[in-house]
Design a protein around this motif. Structure first.
Motif, PDB file in Angstrom:
ATOM      1  N   THR A  29      70.895 -16.004 -72.885  1.00 25.95           N
ATOM      2  CA  THR A  29      70.668 -14.568 -72.708  1.00 25.95           C
ATOM      3  C   THR A  29      69.598 -14.344 -71.648  1.00 25.95           C
ATOM      4  OG1 THR A  29      68.952 -14.541 -74.411  1.00 25.95           O
ATOM      5  CG2 THR A  29      71.218 -14.126 -75.148  1.00 25.95           C
ATOM      6  N   ALA A  30      69.375 -13.100 -71.323  1.00 28.55           N
ATOM      7  CA  ALA A  30      68.310 -12.746 -70.373  1.00 28.55           C
ATOM      8  C   ALA A  30      66.954 -13.185 -70.914  1.00 28.55           C
ATOM      9  CB  ALA A  30      68.317 -11.254 -70.093  1.00 28.55           C
ATOM     10  N   TYR A  31      66.760 -13.074 -72.221  1.00 30.68           N
ATOM     11  CA  TYR A  31      65.528 -13.533 -72.872  1.00 30.68           C
ATOM     12  C   TYR A  31      65.268 -15.007 -72.537  1.00 30.68           C
ATOM     13  CZ  TYR A  31      62.323 -14.785 -76.682  1.00 30.68           C
ATOM     14  OH  TYR A  31      61.260 -15.250 -77.411  1.00 30.68           O
ATOM     15  N   PHE A  32      66.310 -15.819 -72.651  1.00 28.93           N
ATOM     16  CA  PHE A  32      66.190 -17.242 -72.350  1.00 28.93           C
ATOM     17  C   PHE A  32      65.764 -17.455 -70.903  1.00 28.93           C
ATOM     18  CE2 PHE A  32      68.036 -21.097 -70.561  1.00 28.93           C
ATOM     19  CZ  PHE A  32      67.530 -22.071 -71.407  1.00 28.93           C
ATOM     20  N   TRP A  33      66.463 -16.818 -69.965  1.00 26.70           N
ATOM     21  CA  TRP A  33      66.192 -17.042 -68.542  1.00 26.70           C
ATOM     22  C   TRP A  33      64.800 -16.574 -68.144  1.00 26.70           C
ATOM     23  CZ3 TRP A  33      68.802 -20.687 -66.726  1.00 26.70           C
ATOM     24  CH2 TRP A  33      70.135 -20.876 -67.058  1.00 26.70           C
ATOM     25  N   VAL A  34      64.384 -15.414 -68.666  1.00 22.50           N
ATOM     26  CA  VAL A  34      63.051 -14.892 -68.332  1.00 22.50           C
ATOM     27  C   VAL A  34      61.972 -15.830 -68.857  1.00 22.50           C
ATOM     28  CG1 VAL A  34      61.417 -13.037 -68.839  1.00 22.50           C
ATOM     29  CG2 VAL A  34      63.746 -12.486 -68.133  1.00 22.50           C
ATOM     30  N   HIS A  35      62.107 -16.270 -70.095  1.00 25.51           N
ATOM     31  CA  HIS A  35      61.075 -17.123 -70.671  1.00 25.51           C
ATOM     32  C   HIS A  35      61.095 -18.531 -70.080  1.00 25.51           C
ATOM     33  CE1 HIS A  35      60.764 -13.770 -73.412  1.00 25.51           C
ATOM     34  NE2 HIS A  35      59.549 -14.222 -73.667  1.00 25.51           N
ATOM     35  N   LEU A  36      62.256 -19.014 -69.719  1.00 23.66           N
ATOM     36  CA  LEU A  36      62.315 -20.302 -69.031  1.00 23.66           C
ATOM     37  C   LEU A  36      61.636 -20.205 -67.667  1.00 23.66           C
ATOM     38  CD1 LEU A  36      63.368 -23.232 -69.046  1.00 23.66           C
ATOM     39  CD2 LEU A  36      65.443 -22.352 -67.943  1.00 23.66           C
ATOM     40  N   LEU A  37      61.891 -19.126 -66.942  1.00 23.99           N
ATOM     41  CA  LEU A  37      61.252 -18.918 -65.645  1.00 23.99           C
ATOM     42  C   LEU A  37      59.733 -18.821 -65.787  1.00 23.99           C
ATOM     43  CD1 LEU A  37      61.551 -18.385 -62.584  1.00 23.99           C
ATOM     44  CD2 LEU A  37      61.742 -15.965 -63.143  1.00 23.99           C
ATOM     45  N   LEU A  38      59.265 -18.105 -66.796  1.00 22.23           N
ATOM     46  CA  LEU A  38      57.818 -17.998 -67.036  1.00 22.23           C
ATOM     47  C   LEU A  38      57.205 -19.366 -67.325  1.00 22.23           C
ATOM     48  CD1 LEU A  38      57.667 -14.801 -69.263  1.00 22.23           C
ATOM     49  CD2 LEU A  38      56.770 -15.041 -66.940  1.00 22.23           C
ATOM     50  N   ALA A  39      57.866 -20.152 -68.159  1.00 20.02           N
ATOM     51  CA  ALA A  39      57.342 -21.466 -68.524  1.00 20.02           C
ATOM     52  C   ALA A  39      57.314 -22.400 -67.317  1.00 20.02           C
ATOM     53  CB  ALA A  39      58.177 -22.068 -69.647  1.00 20.02           C
ATOM     54  N   VAL A  40      58.388 -22.435 -66.555  1.00 25.31           N
ATOM     55  CA  VAL A  40      58.458 -23.319 -65.395  1.00 25.31           C
ATOM     56  C   VAL A  40      57.434 -22.896 -64.342  1.00 25.31           C
ATOM     57  CG1 VAL A  40      59.922 -24.030 -63.465  1.00 25.31           C
ATOM     58  CG2 VAL A  40      60.835 -24.023 -65.788  1.00 25.31           C
ATOM     59  N   THR A  41      57.327 -21.607 -64.093  1.00 27.24           N
ATOM     60  CA  THR A  41      56.355 -21.100 -63.114  1.00 27.24           C
ATOM     61  C   THR A  41      54.930 -21.445 -63.527  1.00 27.24           C
ATOM     62  OG1 THR A  41      57.836 -19.289 -62.524  1.00 27.24           O
ATOM     63  CG2 THR A  41      55.510 -19.038 -61.932  1.00 27.24           C
ATOM     64  N   SER A  42      54.613 -21.235 -64.785  1.00 25.61           N
ATOM     65  CA  SER A  42      53.275 -21.547 -65.270  1.00 25.61           C
ATOM     66  C   SER A  42      52.983 -23.038 -65.161  1.00 25.61           C
ATOM     67  CB  SER A  42      53.135 -21.091 -66.720  1.00 25.61           C
ATOM     68  OG  SER A  42      51.867 -21.418 -67.211  1.00 25.61           O
ATOM     69  N   PHE A  43      53.956 -23.862 -65.514  1.00 26.95           N
ATOM     70  CA  PHE A  43      53.778 -25.308 -65.433  1.00 26.95           C
ATOM     71  C   PHE A  43      53.553 -25.752 -63.986  1.00 26.95           C
ATOM     72  CE2 PHE A  43      55.374 -29.673 -65.180  1.00 26.95           C
ATOM     73  CZ  PHE A  43      54.621 -30.272 -66.165  1.00 26.95           C
ATOM     74  N   VAL A  44      54.345 -25.225 -63.071  1.00 31.16           N
ATOM     75  CA  VAL A  44      54.224 -25.606 -61.653  1.00 31.16           C
ATOM     76  C   VAL A  44      52.892 -25.134 -61.079  1.00 31.16           C
ATOM     77  CG1 VAL A  44      55.166 -25.209 -59.339  1.00 31.16           C
ATOM     78  CG2 VAL A  44      56.700 -25.776 -61.228  1.00 31.16           C
ATOM     79  N   LEU A  45      52.541 -23.875 -61.337  1.00 31.92           N
ATOM     80  CA  LEU A  45      51.267 -23.362 -60.823  1.00 31.92           C
ATOM     81  C   LEU A  45      50.086 -24.129 -61.405  1.00 31.92           C
ATOM     82  CD1 LEU A  45      51.843 -19.498 -60.777  1.00 31.92           C
ATOM     83  CD2 LEU A  45      51.640 -21.034 -58.818  1.00 31.92           C
ATOM     84  N   GLY A  46      50.135 -24.436 -62.693  1.00 27.97           N
ATOM     85  CA  GLY A  46      49.065 -25.204 -63.322  1.00 27.97           C
ATOM     86  C   GLY A  46      48.923 -26.587 -62.712  1.00 27.97           C
ATOM     87  N   THR A  47      50.039 -27.217 -62.428  1.00 24.17           N
ATOM     88  CA  THR A  47      50.020 -28.545 -61.823  1.00 24.17           C
ATOM     89  C   THR A  47      49.442 -28.488 -60.409  1.00 24.17           C
ATOM     90  OG1 THR A  47      51.921 -29.221 -63.151  1.00 24.17           O
ATOM     91  CG2 THR A  47      51.436 -30.527 -61.184  1.00 24.17           C
ATOM     92  N   VAL A  48      49.887 -27.520 -59.625  1.00 23.57           N
ATOM     93  CA  VAL A  48      49.396 -27.381 -58.256  1.00 23.57           C
ATOM     94  C   VAL A  48      47.895 -27.092 -58.248  1.00 23.57           C
ATOM     95  CG1 VAL A  48      49.501 -25.930 -56.187  1.00 23.57           C
ATOM     96  CG2 VAL A  48      51.611 -26.717 -57.272  1.00 23.57           C
ATOM     97  N   ILE A  49      47.452 -26.188 -59.094  1.00 19.31           N
ATOM     98  CA  ILE A  49      46.026 -25.847 -59.146  1.00 19.31           C
ATOM     99  C   ILE A  49      45.215 -27.043 -59.631  1.00 19.31           C
ATOM    100  CG2 ILE A  49      44.332 -24.406 -60.358  1.00 19.31           C
ATOM    101  CD1 ILE A  49      46.487 -22.149 -60.209  1.00 19.31           C
ATOM    102  N   GLY A  50      45.746 -27.790 -60.585  1.00 19.42           N
ATOM    103  CA  GLY A  50      45.056 -28.991 -61.066  1.00 19.42           C
ATOM    104  C   GLY A  50      44.915 -30.042 -59.976  1.00 19.42           C
ATOM    105  N   VAL A  51      45.956 -30.245 -59.201  1.00 18.21           N
ATOM    106  CA  VAL A  51      45.907 -31.219 -58.099  1.00 18.21           C
ATOM    107  C   VAL A  51      44.906 -30.767 -57.044  1.00 18.21           C
ATOM    108  CG1 VAL A  51      47.245 -32.186 -56.177  1.00 18.21           C
ATOM    109  CG2 VAL A  51      48.210 -32.147 -58.487  1.00 18.21           C
ATOM    110  N   LEU A  52      44.929 -29.487 -56.697  1.00 17.32           N
ATOM    111  CA  LEU A  52      43.958 -28.971 -55.717  1.00 17.32           C
ATOM    112  C   LEU A  52      42.530 -29.125 -56.228  1.00 17.32           C
ATOM    113  CD1 LEU A  52      45.749 -25.727 -54.491  1.00 17.32           C
ATOM    114  CD2 LEU A  52      45.417 -27.861 -53.222  1.00 17.32           C
ATOM    115  N   GLY A  53      42.317 -28.855 -57.489  1.00 19.99           N
ATOM    116  CA  GLY A  53      40.978 -29.012 -58.072  1.00 19.99           C
ATOM    117  C   GLY A  53      40.517 -30.449 -58.052  1.00 19.99           C
ATOM    118  N   LEU A  54      41.414 -31.359 -58.396  1.00 22.07           N
ATOM    119  CA  LEU A  54      41.080 -32.783 -58.379  1.00 22.07           C
ATOM    120  C   LEU A  54      40.743 -33.254 -56.965  1.00 22.07           C
ATOM    121  CD1 LEU A  54      40.888 -35.379 -60.037  1.00 22.07           C
ATOM    122  CD2 LEU A  54      43.319 -35.737 -59.606  1.00 22.07           C
TER     123      LEU A  54
END
Length: 65
Positions: A29-54
């Motif tokens: 459903t749309a619920y699935f796609w929106v929440h999957l997109l939020l999770a993937v985006t958050s994971f990617v941004l967190g990883t990128v920011i963590g690498v930059l910080g390191l």
């Protein structure tokens, strides 16, 4: 770790039995796609920011030492 929380969230979303993530036919459903997109985006941004910080910490240590 925050990233582990997002991985667990996606697993729970994938196995959702409440009818929010998948309709009666088993299609996402749309619920699935929106929440999957939020999770993937958050994971990617967190990883990128963590690498930059390191990298920033390592560069700062080289300048001091």
């Amino acid at each position: 770790m925050v990233s582990c929380a997002w991985i667990t969230f996606v697993k729970n979303l994938w196995n959702d039995g409440s009818g929010l993530a998948f309709d009666d036919a088993g299609d996402p459903t749309a619920y699935f796609w929106v929440h999957l997109l939020l999770a993937v985006t958050s994971f990617v941004l967190g990883t990128v920011i963590g690498v930059l910080g390191l990298r920033g910490v390592r560069a700062a240590r080289r300048e001091v030492g």
